[in-house]
Design a protein around this motif. Structure first.
Motif, PDB file in Angstrom:
ATOM      1  N   THR A  61       4.623   3.327   1.937  1.00 14.35           N
ATOM      2  CA  THR A  61       3.405   2.643   2.371  1.00 14.35           C
ATOM      3  C   THR A  61       2.836   1.788   1.258  1.00 14.35           C
ATOM      4  O   THR A  61       2.396   0.646   1.479  1.00 14.35           O
ATOM      5  N   GLY A  62       2.810   2.320   0.043  1.00 17.64           N
ATOM      6  CA  GLY A  62       2.315   1.548  -1.082  1.00 17.64           C
ATOM      7  C   GLY A  62       3.147   0.315  -1.348  1.00 17.64           C
ATOM      8  O   GLY A  62       2.619  -0.788  -1.548  1.00 17.64           O
ATOM      9  N   LEU A  63       4.471   0.451  -1.337  1.00 17.24           N
ATOM     10  CA  LEU A  63       5.345  -0.702  -1.588  1.00 17.24           C
ATOM     11  C   LEU A  63       5.198  -1.758  -0.505  1.00 17.24           C
ATOM     12  O   LEU A  63       5.219  -2.958  -0.784  1.00 17.24           O
ATOM     13  N   ARG A  64       5.037  -1.294   0.739  1.00 10.01           N
ATOM     14  CA  ARG A  64       4.881  -2.243   1.847  1.00 10.01           C
ATOM     15  C   ARG A  64       3.636  -3.099   1.670  1.00 10.01           C
ATOM     16  O   ARG A  64       3.587  -4.245   2.117  1.00 10.01           O
ATOM     17  N   ASN A  65       2.637  -2.554   0.993  1.00  8.42           N
ATOM     18  CA  ASN A  65       1.399  -3.290   0.752  1.00  8.42           C
ATOM     19  C   ASN A  65       1.290  -3.774  -0.694  1.00  8.42           C
ATOM     20  O   ASN A  65       0.208  -4.104  -1.158  1.00  8.42           O
ATOM     21  N   TRP A  66       2.446  -3.819  -1.380  1.00 12.41           N
ATOM     22  CA  TRP A  66       2.508  -4.302  -2.754  1.00 12.41           C
ATOM     23  C   TRP A  66       1.563  -3.528  -3.671  1.00 12.41           C
ATOM     24  O   TRP A  66       0.854  -4.078  -4.485  1.00 12.41           O
ATOM     25  N   ARG A  67       1.566  -2.208  -3.503  1.00 13.58           N
ATOM     26  CA  ARG A  67       0.741  -1.329  -4.330  1.00 13.58           C
ATOM     27  C   ARG A  67       1.615  -0.205  -4.867  1.00 13.58           C
ATOM     28  O   ARG A  67       2.542   0.260  -4.194  1.00 13.58           O
ATOM     29  N   LEU A 110      -7.058   0.207   7.814  1.00 17.58           N
ATOM     30  CA  LEU A 110      -6.838   1.414   7.023  1.00 17.58           C
ATOM     31  C   LEU A 110      -5.549   2.102   7.464  1.00 17.58           C
ATOM     32  O   LEU A 110      -4.761   2.578   6.624  1.00 17.58           O
ATOM     33  N   ALA A 111      -5.324   2.141   8.769  1.00 19.12           N
ATOM     34  CA  ALA A 111      -4.108   2.771   9.290  1.00 19.12           C
ATOM     35  C   ALA A 111      -2.860   2.002   8.878  1.00 19.12           C
ATOM     36  O   ALA A 111      -1.794   2.590   8.693  1.00 19.12           O
ATOM     37  N   SER A 112      -2.996   0.694   8.714  1.00 15.02           N
ATOM     38  CA  SER A 112      -1.833  -0.124   8.358  1.00 15.02           C
ATOM     39  C   SER A 112      -1.298   0.192   6.975  1.00 15.02           C
ATOM     40  O   SER A 112      -0.147  -0.113   6.665  1.00 15.02           O
ATOM     41  N   VAL A 113      -2.132   0.792   6.122  1.00 12.55           N
ATOM     42  CA  VAL A 113      -1.658   1.163   4.789  1.00 12.55           C
ATOM     43  C   VAL A 113      -1.405   2.670   4.684  1.00 12.55           C
ATOM     44  O   VAL A 113      -1.240   3.212   3.593  1.00 12.55           O
ATOM     45  N   GLY A 114      -1.400   3.348   5.849  1.00 15.86           N
ATOM     46  CA  GLY A 114      -0.966   4.739   5.866  1.00 15.86           C
ATOM     47  C   GLY A 114      -2.044   5.790   5.804  1.00 15.86           C
ATOM     48  O   GLY A 114      -1.748   6.960   5.540  1.00 15.86           O
ATOM     49  N   TYR A 115      -3.309   5.429   6.077  1.00 21.18           N
ATOM     50  CA  TYR A 115      -4.392   6.414   5.980  1.00 21.18           C
ATOM     51  C   TYR A 115      -5.163   6.457   7.295  1.00 21.18           C
ATOM     52  O   TYR A 115      -5.474   5.414   7.882  1.00 21.18           O
ATOM     53  N   ARG A 132       6.819   8.916   2.213  1.00 21.29           N
ATOM     54  CA  ARG A 132       5.915   8.175   3.093  1.00 21.29           C
ATOM     55  C   ARG A 132       4.879   7.404   2.287  1.00 21.29           C
ATOM     56  O   ARG A 132       4.664   6.204   2.510  1.00 21.29           O
ATOM     57  N   ASN A 133       4.243   8.047   1.327  1.00 15.88           N
ATOM     58  CA  ASN A 133       3.209   7.386   0.542  1.00 15.88           C
ATOM     59  C   ASN A 133       3.784   6.315  -0.370  1.00 15.88           C
ATOM     60  O   ASN A 133       3.170   5.261  -0.587  1.00 15.88           O
ATOM     61  N   ALA A 134       4.973   6.575  -0.912  1.00 15.55           N
ATOM     62  CA  ALA A 134       5.606   5.567  -1.767  1.00 15.55           C
ATOM     63  C   ALA A 134       5.955   4.324  -0.953  1.00 15.55           C
ATOM     64  O   ALA A 134       5.717   3.190  -1.392  1.00 15.55           O
ATOM     65  N   THR A 175       1.854   3.628  -6.031  1.00 16.77           N
ATOM     66  CA  THR A 175       1.192   4.924  -5.944  1.00 16.77           C
ATOM     67  C   THR A 175       1.925   5.934  -6.827  1.00 16.77           C
ATOM     68  O   THR A 175       3.076   5.731  -7.213  1.00 16.77           O
ATOM     69  N   MET A 176       1.257   7.049  -7.122  1.00 12.55           N
ATOM     70  CA  MET A 176       1.849   8.047  -8.008  1.00 12.55           C
ATOM     71  C   MET A 176       3.024   8.754  -7.352  1.00 12.55           C
ATOM     72  O   MET A 176       3.861   9.363  -8.037  1.00 12.55           O
ATOM     73  N   ASP A 177       3.144   8.686  -6.023  1.00  9.40           N
ATOM     74  CA  ASP A 177       4.279   9.313  -5.360  1.00  9.40           C
ATOM     75  C   ASP A 177       5.563   8.519  -5.543  1.00  9.40           C
ATOM     76  O   ASP A 177       6.656   9.047  -5.313  1.00  9.40           O
TER      77      ASP A 177
END
Length: 815
Positions: free
Chosen positions: A240-246, A155-160, A236-238, A248-250
Motif C-alpha cells: 500500500t505504501g509503495l502504491r502511494n509512493w510512500r 483514506l481507504a485507497s491507501v489501505g486504512y 499489505r502495508n508495504a 512504511t516501516m513494514d
C-alpha cells in the motif's frame, strides 16, 4: 420480540419484529431453537444478548413496542454524509466540520505520516492529525468543498479504514485487532516449534545424507503459510505504501523476509548442495516480531489506562422518571429537561440539577478529589460521578457530547492529536529513516557479496529488521498521551499536546487577582455615607443600579443589601463601562457606581473622598463611590480573600526560580496590600481588561516565556496572548475557548502540578528519543558487520519500542 413474533401472521424478525420475506430471511439457533432474522445485525445483537445471559431483555419489552434494527455496516461511504448519522459524531462550526475517526491498519509511525500526507493533499481537508498510540484521526474539513465520504474513500485507497469514534466502537476494534494479531502470532508460533525440529535434524547431520532435500521441503511447507498468513500484514502495508509512493516501516521487514525465503526456495527447488536454507529464520523472526507488536499493543493500552477509564464512565442507560413510573432508557434517547433517577451505587448519566433526594457523590475521576461531595436539592451533579448513598432525582441539563465529561474527553483527544515541534520533526524523519535503512541494507549486501552470498543475505536481512524508527516515532505521542490522561485524572485538562512542551520552559507566571488568586467572593467591608445620608440609603441606591451587573462588586453590593432586608428599586437605561463602573436612571435621575478615576472624569470629587479611598486601599480595601444627582452620596469598600493555597502555590513557583506577577484592574495600593502577603511578587495594577493583553505582550518582548492564569472568561485576550493560558474553572463549567490548560478543581497548586507534569513529560520525551537513537547506533553497525542474526534482530527490535512505552508509563507516577 418473541411474544410479538408468535402472534404475527406474517413472518417477522425475532429481534426487531420487522416483516421478513422468505428470500431475505436469515436463520440462527437461539437458546436451542431456530429463529428468523431480517438482517445479520439483528442476528448478531440477539446472539450477544443471549450469550451474555440477558434474554430477560425481551420480556421487558411490551408486545406493542418494536425494536429498531441495529444500524448496518454500510459498504457505501455516502451513508456517512447523512445528517442523521453525522449528528452523533460530527461537530459543526458553519461549513467547517470536525470528527474523530478510529483508524484500522495503523502499525507504525510511518503510517501516521502516510495518512496525514495523503489527506493534506485532499481538497477541502483543513486538518488531519493522526494519533499513533490511540490509532485515531482528528479530521476537520470544509463541507462546502468536500464530503466525509470522499475523505473516507481517499483514506481507504491507501489501505486504512476509518469509522466514527465512540468508546464501544473503539473497544470492539481494539479487541478485533488484538484477536487477529493473536491468531497470526499463534500460527507462526506453531510453525516455529515444528520447524525447529527440522533445523535440529539438519544441524545434527541430516544435511549430509540423502534426506537433506526432504527436510528442506518440510521446512518449505511450514514457512510458506507462515509467510503468507502471519506475515500478510507486513506485505499489505508495504505494498500500500509503495502504491502511494510512500515508505512504511513494514517495507524493510517484508523485503528481508521475502529475500531470505526466496533464496531458501531456490536451494530447495534446485537441490543445490552449495547453500543452506533459512526457512527457520523466516518463521522465527516473523513470530518474534509479532510477539513484539502484541506486547507493544498491550503495553500501550495499559499506559493509556487513565484515558480508557474516563471513556467507560458514561453509562449506556438511564432510568427516566415519568410521573410515578420509571423506564430504563438508552442514554441517546434522554433529552435535557428529563428527570433521571440515580439509585445508590449507580453512575450519574447526565449533567443536571438535583430536584429531590440527597446523597454523597464520588467525583474523583473528574476532579481528582477522593472525598465524597454531599449533594442536596439545588446542587449540580455531573455525568460520570458515582452515587454512593441515597437516591437522587436529577433534571438533565446536558447529555452525551454536551456534558462536562464529554468536554474533558474532547480536551484529551485534542491533546493527544496535536503535535509538538519534536513530534512534527519525528514524523518527517521516519520516512527518511526507512529509506536510509534500505540503503544500508543494500550496502551491507554488496559489501559481503564478494566473500559469501549467504552471509551477505543474512546480514542485509538483519539490517532491514533491526533498524526500527517505531521507538523514535513513538517517543513524543506516547509520552503526551500518558501525560494528558494522568493530568485529566488529576483535574489538569490539557487542550493540546504542544502546550506541555511550552509549559516546561515557562519562566514567568502572571496571576489575575480577582477570582483567580482570590476567591472572587467580595464582601462589603466599609460603608461611608456623605453628610445627610445613611448607610441604608447609600446601599439602596448602589444595589438598585448594580442589580443588572454581573461584576463581582455588584454581587457583593446586592447580596449585602438583601441580607439587611433593603428594598431594591427598578432602574432604566442601564449601562456598564468595563473596568470602571455602571450607570442607570433611578426614578428619572441618573445614578452611578464606579471607580474614583472614572467618576472624576465627569463630576467634581472633594479631596476628602480621595483621602478616605487612599486610607482604605492601604488596608487592601477596594473602594467604589456612589453618585446621585452628580453628587457623591457615599463610599463602599469591598474586600476579597486569598485562596487557601495561594501562598503555597506562589512560594513553590518562587522556589523554582520562576518570576511571579499579579495583574489586576484594582488600585495599586489595594493590589500591593494583597501581594505583600505572598513574598517577592511583582504588582501590575490599574490595568483595564482590554489592556491586559498588552501587558502580557510587553513581558514577552522582554524575553519572558509567560503563563497567564485567569478565569478563562474576562481574561480571554490575555490568555490567548500568553505562551500558555491556564484557566481556573469549575469542573462543570470548563472554559476551553481561550485557555490551553483548564484546572477543574479551582486549586492554584494545580498550576505547580501542571508545570511539574510538563517538565517530567518533556524529560521523558528526550529520554525516549535518546533511547531510540542509542539502540540504532549500537545495533545497526553490529548487523552490518554480520554480528547479529535476523532472529536476534527480530528479538531486539521491539525491545526499543517497549522501553519507550515503559518509560512513558512512568509519567503516571509523578507526585
Amino acid at each position: 420480540m418473541p411474544e410479538a413474533t408468535a402472534k404475527a401472521a406474517k413472518p417477522v424478525c425475532y429481534h426487531c419484529a420487522s416483516p421478513v420475506s422468505d428470500s431475505e430471511a436469515i436463520f440462527a439457533e437461539i437458546d436451542g431453537e431456530q429463529q428468523m432474522f431480517c438482517c445479520h445485525g439483528c442476528k448478531s445483537v440477539c446472539q450477544t444478548i443471549f450469550s451474555a445471559g440477558l434474554q430477560g431483555f425481551y420480556q421487558k419489552t411490551t408486545p406493542d413496542e418494536t425494536l429498531a434494527p441495529p444500524p448496518t455496516q454500510h459498504t457505501e461511504f455516502e451513508a456517512y454524509d447523512q445528517e442523521a448519522i453525522q449528528d452523533d459524531y460530527v461537530t459543526s462550526h458553519g461549513s467547517q466540520r470536525e470528527i474523530h475517526l478510529l483508524i484500522e491498519g495503523i502499525h507504525c509511525p510511518a503510517c501516521i505520516w502516510l495518512i496525514e500526507q495523503t489527506l493534506h493533499h485532499q481538497p477541502g481537508v483543513i486538518r488531519a492529525e493522526a494519533n499513533f498510540t490511540a490509532k485515531k484521526l482528528r479530521l476537520s474539513w470544509d463541507s462546502q468543498r468536500t464530503t466525509l465520504s470522499a475523505i473516507l474513500k481517499r483514506l481507504a485507497s491507501v489501505g486504512y479504514a476509518g469509522v466514527p469514534f465512540d468508546p464501544e466502537t473503539a473497544e470492539g476494534a481494539l479487541a478485533r485487532r488484538h484477536r487477529d494479531l493473536l491468531y497470526r502470532m499463534a500460527f507462526a508460533g506453531f510453525c516455529m516449534m515444528n520447524i525447529l525440529w527440522v533445523s535440529i535434524a539438519l544441524y545434527a547431520g541430516a544435511a549430509e545424507d540423502e534426506f537433506r532435500n526432504w527436510f528442506h521441503w518440510i521446512g518449505f511447507g511450514l514457512a510458506t503459510p507462515t509467510l503468507l498468513y502471519s506475515g500478510f500484514p507486513f506485505f499489505r502495508n508495504a505494498f500500500t505504501g509503495l502504491r502511494n509512493w510512500r515508505l512504511t516501516m513494514d517495507l524493510p521487514i517484508a523485503i528481508g523476509a521475502t529475500a531470505t525465503y526466496l533464496y531458501s526456495v531456490y536451494i530447495t527447488v534446485t537441490g543445490s548442495t552449495q547453500g543452506e536454507v533459512f526457512f527457520d529464520t523466516v518463521v522465527n523472526f516473523i513470530f518474534v516480531i509479532l510477539i513484539g507488536r502484541y506486547l507493544q499493543a498491550i503495553s500501550t493500552r495499559n499506559a493509556l489506562s487513565a484515558t480508557r477509564r474516563l471513556l467507560t464512565l458514561q453509562p449506556k442507560m438511564a432510568t427516566v422518571v415519568h410521573g410515578d413510573d420509571t423506564k430504563l432508557t438508552p442514554i441517546r434517547l434522554v433529552s435535557p429537561g428529563d428527570v433521571v433517577l440515580v439509585r445508590p451505587g449507580e453512575t450519574v448519566p447526565v449533567d443536571g440539577d438535583v430536584i429531590a433526594g440527597d446523597s454523597a457523590i464520588n467525583e474523583s475521576m473528574l476532579t481528582g478529589e477522593s472525598a465524597l461531595v454531599v449533594k442536596q436539592v439545588g446542587d449540580q451533579v455531573v455525568a460520570g460521578s458515582q452515587n454512593s448513598e441515597g437516591a437522587l432525582h436529577v433534571r438533565a441539563r446536558a447529555v452525551l457530547r454536551d456534558t462536562a465529561l464529554a468536554r474533558i474527553l474532547d480536551l484529551m483527544e485534542a491533546a493527544q492529536s496535536d503535535k509538538s515541534a519534536l513530534q512534527s520533526l519525528a514524523d518527517r524523519i521516519v520516512p527518511w529513516f526507512v529509506l536510509i535503512t534500505l540503503c544500508l541494507a543494500t550496502l551491507t549486501f554488496l559489501s559481503w557479496l564478494g566473500q559469501d552470498f549467504e552471509i551477505a543475505l543474512l546480514a542485509a536481512a538483519s539490517v532491514l529488521v533491526v533498524t526500527c524508527p517505531c521507538a523514535f516515532g513513538m517517543a513524543t505521542p506516547m509520552s503526551i498521551a500518558v501525560a494528558s490522561g494522568v493530568g485529566a485524572q488529576r483535574g489538569i485538562l490539557v487542550k493540546n499536546g504542544a502546550v506541555l512542551e511550552k509549559l516546561s520552559t515557562v519562566n514567568h507566571v502572571v496571576f489575575d487577582k480577582t477570582g483567580t488568586l482570590t476567591t472572587g467572593e467580595l464582601t462589603i467591608r466599609k460603608i461611608l455615607p456623605a453628610n445627610g445620608y445613611t448607610d441604608e440609603q447609600v446601599l439602596r441606591v448602589a444595589a438598585s443600579v448594580e442589580q443588572l451587573s454581573e461584576h463581582a462588586v455588584a454581587r457583593a453590593v446586592v447580596n449585602h443589601s438583601q441580607s439587611r432586608g433593603l428594598e431594591i428599586c427598578s432602574v432604566t437605561a442601564f449601562r456598564a463601562v468595563p473596568g470602571r463602573g455602571v450607570k442607570a436612571l433611578l426614578d428619572g435621575h441618573e445614578v452611578a457606581v464606579g471607580t474614583m478615576a472614572w467618576l472624576a472624569s465627569f463630576i467634581n470629587v472633594d479631596d476628602v473622598w480621595y483621602a478616605e479611598c487612599e486610607e482604605a486601599e492601604k488596608q487592601g480595601i477596594s473602594c467604589v463611590l456612589v453618585v446621585q444627582h452628580n453628587t457623591i452620596i457615599g463610599l463602599l469598600g469591598v474586600t476579597d480573600t486569598l485562596r487557601e493555597d495561594a501562598s503555597q502555590a506562589i512560594a513553590a513557583l518562587l522556589n523554582q526560580h520562576i518570576q511571579v506577577s499579579v495583574l489586576s484592574g484594582d488600585r495599586y495600593a489595594v493590589v500591593a496590600a494583597v501581594v505583600a502577603q505572598l513574598g517577592a511578587v511583582k504588582c501590575i495594577a490599574e490595568v483595564l481588561p482590554e489592556d491586559k493583553q498588552q501587558k502580557i505582550r510587553q513581558l514577552q518582548q522582554q524575553g519572558h516565556t509567560v503563563a497567564m492564569v485567569g478565569d478563562g472568561i474576562n481574561d480571554s485576550p490575555a490568555l490567548i496572548q500568553a505562551d500558555v493560558g491556564i484557566a481556573v474553572a469549575a469542573g462543570t463549567d470548563v472554559s476551553i475557548e481561550a485557555a490551553d490548560i483548564v484546572l477543574s478543581q479551582n486549586r492554584l497548586m494545580q498550576v505547580v502540578e501542571a508545570r511539574r507534569l510538563a517538565g517530567h513529560t518533556l524529560r521523558t520525551i528526550k529520554q525516549n528519543i535518546v533511547l531510540s537513537i542509542i539502540y540504532n547506533l549500537i545495533m545497526v553497525p553490529l548487523a552490518m558487520m554480520a554480528m547479529v542474526s535476523p532472529l536476534m534482530a527480530a528479538v531486539t527490535m521491539p525491545i526499543s519500542s517497549l522501553l519507550v512505552i515503559g518509560n512513558a508509563a512512568r509519567i503516571g507516577r509523578v507526585k
